[in-house]
Scaffold this motif. Structure first.
Motif, PDB file in Angstrom:
ATOM      1  N   ASP A 183      52.474  28.843  35.030  1.00  9.22           N
ATOM      2  CA  ASP A 183      53.328  29.999  35.230  1.00  9.22           C
ATOM      3  C   ASP A 183      52.944  30.351  33.714  1.00  9.22           C
ATOM      4  N   GLU A 184      52.343  31.137  33.471  1.00 11.11           N
ATOM      5  CA  GLU A 184      51.729  31.951  32.844  1.00 11.11           C
ATOM      6  C   GLU A 184      50.851  33.103  33.136  1.00 11.11           C
ATOM      7  N   PRO A 185      50.678  34.392  32.697  1.00 13.19           N
ATOM      8  CA  PRO A 185      49.960  35.564  33.142  1.00 13.19           C
ATOM      9  C   PRO A 185      48.373  34.913  33.083  1.00 13.19           C
ATOM     10  N   LEU A 186      47.423  36.020  34.021  1.00 15.17           N
ATOM     11  CA  LEU A 186      46.433  35.628  33.667  1.00 15.17           C
ATOM     12  C   LEU A 186      45.443  36.336  32.721  1.00 15.17           C
ATOM     13  N   THR A 187      46.368  37.448  31.765  1.00 14.51           N
ATOM     14  CA  THR A 187      46.028  38.246  31.154  1.00 14.51           C
ATOM     15  C   THR A 187      46.318  37.327  29.588  1.00 14.51           C
ATOM     16  N   ASP A 188      47.381  36.851  29.565  1.00 12.28           N
ATOM     17  CA  ASP A 188      47.865  35.996  28.450  1.00 12.28           C
ATOM     18  C   ASP A 188      46.665  35.004  28.314  1.00 12.28           C
ATOM     19  N   LEU A 189      45.827  34.346  29.322  1.00 10.97           N
ATOM     20  CA  LEU A 189      45.426  33.146  29.562  1.00 10.97           C
ATOM     21  C   LEU A 189      44.165  33.001  28.833  1.00 10.97           C
ATOM     22  N   GLY A 190      43.489  34.161  29.027  1.00  9.94           N
ATOM     23  CA  GLY A 190      42.243  34.408  28.452  1.00  9.94           C
ATOM     24  C   GLY A 190      41.508  34.572  29.872  1.00  9.94           C
ATOM     25  N   PHE A 191      41.824  34.281  31.295  1.00 13.77           N
ATOM     26  CA  PHE A 191      41.344  34.556  32.451  1.00 13.77           C
ATOM     27  C   PHE A 191      40.758  35.842  32.851  1.00 13.77           C
ATOM     28  N   VAL A 192      40.418  36.897  32.568  1.00 11.39           N
ATOM     29  CA  VAL A 192      40.506  37.646  32.625  1.00 11.39           C
ATOM     30  C   VAL A 192      39.455  38.263  31.795  1.00 11.39           C
ATOM     31  N   ALA A 193      38.012  37.948  32.372  1.00 10.56           N
ATOM     32  CA  ALA A 193      36.903  38.227  31.286  1.00 10.56           C
ATOM     33  C   ALA A 193      36.270  39.984  31.286  1.00 10.56           C
ATOM     34  N   ARG A 194      36.946  40.245  32.457  1.00  5.86           N
ATOM     35  CA  ARG A 194      35.888  41.470  32.906  1.00  5.86           C
ATOM     36  C   ARG A 194      37.524  42.820  33.372  1.00  5.86           C
ATOM     37  N   CYS A 195      37.499  43.966  32.302  1.00  4.89           N
ATOM     38  CA  CYS A 195      37.801  44.891  34.073  1.00  4.89           C
ATOM     39  C   CYS A 195      37.579  46.096  33.406  1.00  4.89           C
ATOM     40  N   GLU A 196      36.799  46.930  34.762  1.00  2.00           N
ATOM     41  CA  GLU A 196      36.883  48.438  34.374  1.00  2.00           C
ATOM     42  C   GLU A 196      36.907  48.650  35.292  1.00  2.00           C
ATOM     43  N   VAL A 197      37.359  50.561  35.488  1.00  2.00           N
ATOM     44  CA  VAL A 197      37.235  51.886  35.938  1.00  2.00           C
ATOM     45  C   VAL A 197      36.313  52.057  35.775  1.00  2.00           C
ATOM     46  N   SER A 198      35.730  52.802  36.565  1.00  2.00           N
ATOM     47  CA  SER A 198      34.575  53.826  37.206  1.00  2.00           C
ATOM     48  C   SER A 198      34.973  55.365  37.123  1.00  2.00           C
ATOM     49  N   ASP A 199      34.170  56.201  36.833  1.00  2.00           N
ATOM     50  CA  ASP A 199      35.241  57.229  37.240  1.00  2.00           C
ATOM     51  C   ASP A 199      35.210  57.760  38.442  1.00  2.00           C
ATOM     52  N   GLU A 200      34.732  57.398  38.974  1.00  2.00           N
ATOM     53  CA  GLU A 200      35.030  57.616  40.986  1.00  2.00           C
ATOM     54  C   GLU A 200      36.238  56.395  41.433  1.00  2.00           C
ATOM     55  N   GLY A 201      37.129  55.565  40.361  1.00  2.00           N
ATOM     56  CA  GLY A 201      38.474  54.838  40.472  1.00  2.00           C
ATOM     57  C   GLY A 201      37.741  53.743  40.851  1.00  2.00           C
ATOM     58  N   HIS A 202      36.634  53.048  40.706  1.00  2.00           N
ATOM     59  CA  HIS A 202      35.809  51.797  41.241  1.00  2.00           C
ATOM     60  C   HIS A 202      36.688  50.943  40.438  1.00  2.00           C
ATOM     61  N   ALA A 203      37.113  49.663  40.927  1.00  2.00           N
ATOM     62  CA  ALA A 203      37.884  49.026  39.714  1.00  2.00           C
ATOM     63  C   ALA A 203      37.367  47.746  40.012  1.00  2.00           C
ATOM     64  N   VAL A 204      36.247  47.057  38.516  1.00  6.81           N
ATOM     65  CA  VAL A 204      35.594  45.831  38.773  1.00  6.81           C
ATOM     66  C   VAL A 204      36.512  44.772  37.888  1.00  6.81           C
ATOM     67  N   VAL A 205      36.712  43.409  38.450  1.00  9.21           N
ATOM     68  CA  VAL A 205      37.552  42.578  38.333  1.00  9.21           C
ATOM     69  C   VAL A 205      36.578  41.559  37.635  1.00  9.21           C
ATOM     70  N   ARG A 206      36.166  40.456  37.015  1.00 13.02           N
ATOM     71  CA  ARG A 206      35.920  39.539  36.837  1.00 13.02           C
ATOM     72  C   ARG A 206      37.406  38.375  35.942  1.00 13.02           C
ATOM     73  N   LEU A 207      36.895  37.345  36.527  1.00 17.05           N
ATOM     74  CA  LEU A 207      37.554  35.832  36.545  1.00 17.05           C
ATOM     75  C   LEU A 207      37.286  34.845  36.201  1.00 17.05           C
ATOM     76  N   ARG A 208      37.724  34.408  34.837  1.00 19.62           N
ATOM     77  CA  ARG A 208      36.762  32.912  34.164  1.00 19.62           C
ATOM     78  C   ARG A 208      38.069  32.038  34.352  1.00 19.62           C
ATOM     79  N   LEU A 209      37.456  31.106  35.077  1.00 17.09           N
ATOM     80  CA  LEU A 209      38.363  29.578  34.585  1.00 17.09           C
ATOM     81  C   LEU A 209      38.201  28.800  33.617  1.00 17.09           C
ATOM     82  N   PRO A 210      38.850  27.518  32.737  1.00 17.55           N
ATOM     83  CA  PRO A 210      38.600  26.701  32.187  1.00 17.55           C
ATOM     84  C   PRO A 210      37.016  25.770  32.108  1.00 17.55           C
ATOM     85  N   THR A 211      37.052  25.289  33.507  1.00 15.67           N
ATOM     86  CA  THR A 211      36.056  24.559  33.818  1.00 15.67           C
ATOM     87  C   THR A 211      35.549  24.833  34.958  1.00 15.67           C
ATOM     88  N   TYR A 212      34.288  23.940  35.493  1.00 14.81           N
ATOM     89  CA  TYR A 212      33.522  24.690  36.605  1.00 14.81           C
ATOM     90  C   TYR A 212      34.039  23.754  37.652  1.00 14.81           C
TER      91      TYR A 212
END
Length: 231
Positions: free
Chosen positions: A25-54
């Motif tokens: 019950d905590e935000p992914l952004t606070d937990l560190g589960f968002v490894a990458r968050c980008e938006v290109s000049d054309e408006g394309h969003a790229v998000v990469r998520l990660r978790l503590p274990t495989y």
């Protein structure tokens, strides 16, 4: 990076901040589960998520990736989405299923028999219990006869109201503070002590799990505590 792109990235990051780890019950952004968050000049969003274990549970992982996709898809002005979970044993199945909007059962065909609504509700019920303990701990008086309106405003109280509303439970000022999240009924005086003990146990368990997950994530990706929430 243009001002427009910077604003779009901030909007995507804010959307990801509304997505919670279902168990913690905590935000992914606070937990560190968002490894990458980008938006290109054309408006394309790229998000990469990660978790503590495989080997984090695939049902939990699917919920988070699907919720992240839905949240980012609601950001105005984006022209495309690329949202994926990395470094997980079921990444390919989860990413393919979420992108195709297939649902959990169709994504894990032959392995899963139910969608995840019941699991999600169970976790929100736990969040209600944990939130009840957070609110009650600061009161300094018996909470059994109190209503939500008797409690001084605080972030914990607002969070508790929100979680109760997610379950369709009473959450207005005149509604009882102590409520059984499974039935929606007020907790009786006879059951109040047991209810509060269970709420306290639920909170401490969730907070302990959160600490373990944060520690494992830092160890897995060699992160500092400051790097966890930067994306």
């Amino acid at each position: 990076m243009t001002t427009l792109v910077t604003g779009a990235r901030a909007a995507v990051w804010a959307a990801l901040g509304t997505v919670r780890d279902p168990e913690l019950d905590e935000p992914l952004t606070d937990l560190g589960f968002v490894a990458r968050c980008e938006v290109s000049d054309e408006g394309h969003a790229v998000v990469r998520l990660r978790l503590p274990t495989y080997f984090c549970a695939p049902n939990f992982a699917f919920l988070m990736v699907a919720d992240a996709y839905d949240a980012v898809a609601g950001v105005p002005g984006l022209t495309g989405l690329d949202i994926r979970l990395d470094d997980h044993f079921a990444s390919d199945v989860i990413n393919r299923g979420v992108a195709a909007r297939q649902g959990f059962v169709a994504s894990f065909e032959g392995e899963a028999v139910d969608e995840l609504d019941t699991l999600r509700y169970d976790f929100v019920r736990k969040a209600v219990l944990a939130g009840t303990d957070r609110v009650c701990r600061s009161l300094g008086r018996d909470p059994q006869s109190l209503t939500l309106g008797d409690v001084p405003p605080s972030p914990d109280l607002a969070r508790l109201r929100t979680r109760r509303r997610e379950l369709g439970l009473p959450a207005e000022d005149g509604d009882p503070l102590l409520l059984d999240p499974a039935t929606g009924r007020a907790v009786s005086a006879a059951d109040a002590k047991r209810h509060l003990a269970f709420a306290r146990l639920t909170r401490t368990s969730m907070e302990a799990n959160s600490g373990v997950c944060r520690g494992m994530l830092r160890a897995r990706y060699a992160l500092t505590s400051e790097e966890e929430g930067t994306g």
